[in-house]
Scaffold this active site. Structure first.
Site, PDB file in Angstrom:
ATOM      1  N   GLU A  31      -3.728 -37.971 -24.805  1.00  0.00           N
ATOM      2  CA  GLU A  31      -3.133 -36.806 -25.439  1.00  0.00           C
ATOM      3  C   GLU A  31      -2.947 -35.759 -24.344  1.00  0.00           C
ATOM      4  O   GLU A  31      -3.915 -35.381 -23.672  1.00  0.00           O
ATOM      5  CB  GLU A  31      -4.049 -36.279 -26.532  1.00  0.00           C
ATOM      6  CG  GLU A  31      -3.551 -35.064 -27.253  1.00  0.00           C
ATOM      7  CD  GLU A  31      -4.509 -34.581 -28.341  1.00  0.00           C
ATOM      8  OE1 GLU A  31      -4.191 -33.563 -28.975  1.00  0.00           O
ATOM      9  OE2 GLU A  31      -5.576 -35.209 -28.549  1.00  0.00           O
ATOM     10  N   ILE A  32      -1.728 -35.333 -24.130  1.00  0.00           N
ATOM     11  CA  ILE A  32      -1.429 -34.302 -23.130  1.00  0.00           C
ATOM     12  C   ILE A  32      -1.002 -33.080 -23.915  1.00  0.00           C
ATOM     13  O   ILE A  32      -0.032 -33.124 -24.685  1.00  0.00           O
ATOM     14  CB  ILE A  32      -0.336 -34.758 -22.152  1.00  0.00           C
ATOM     15  CG1 ILE A  32      -0.696 -36.117 -21.536  1.00  0.00           C
ATOM     16  CG2 ILE A  32      -0.141 -33.713 -21.058  1.00  0.00           C
ATOM     17  CD1 ILE A  32       0.415 -36.764 -20.765  1.00  0.00           C
TER      18      ILE A  32
END
Length: 132
Positions: A126-127
């Protein structure tokens, strides 16, 4: 005696191929590669933290590890300083498939905008950004 945790120093990702994983995290997330220890282990640095990359078939007598050493068993969230749209554009440019996003989620400090992808071993990455 009571104490509280100050910060996360490092974490370890078990991977099927250390070289492939190191190259992916360098290229996609801009992490800095480092070799350390008498066994020439591989780490990736970012900010004040690091990720140690451990081959999943390592010698468990030599390295302490969790009960599950299978590659692809992590879900990790990284905070960046660009918009979620820029994250998505960068991933697309790198040839990385987006699993979901941009989408609003709950982060440690409040609302974040996230884009999800997978690393070479299938870990969910998850960025996210607090800036949107």
């Amino acid at each position: 005696m009571r104490f509280s945790v100050d910060r996360l120093d490092h974490l370890v990702i078990n991977c099927s191929d250390v070289e492939t994983s190191a190259a992916w995290y360098q290229r996609v997330l801009g992490m800095e590669r480092e070799t350390f220890g008498k066994d020439n282990r591989t780490a990736l640095r970012f900010g004040g933290q690091k990720i140690n990359l451990r081959p999943h078939n390592h010698d468990i007598v030599k390295w302490h590890t969790g009960a599950n050493t299978a590659p692809g068993s992590q879900d990790l969230c990284f905070i960046v300083t660009v918009s979620a749209e820029e994250i998505a554009k960068h991933l697309t440019t790198c040839g990385i498939s987006i699993v979901e996003g941009p989408v609003q989620k709950a982060g440690a400090l409040g609302s974040i905008n996230s884009v999800y992808c997978r690393d070479p071993d299938g870990n969910l990455i998850e960025i996210s950004t607090y800036g949107d």
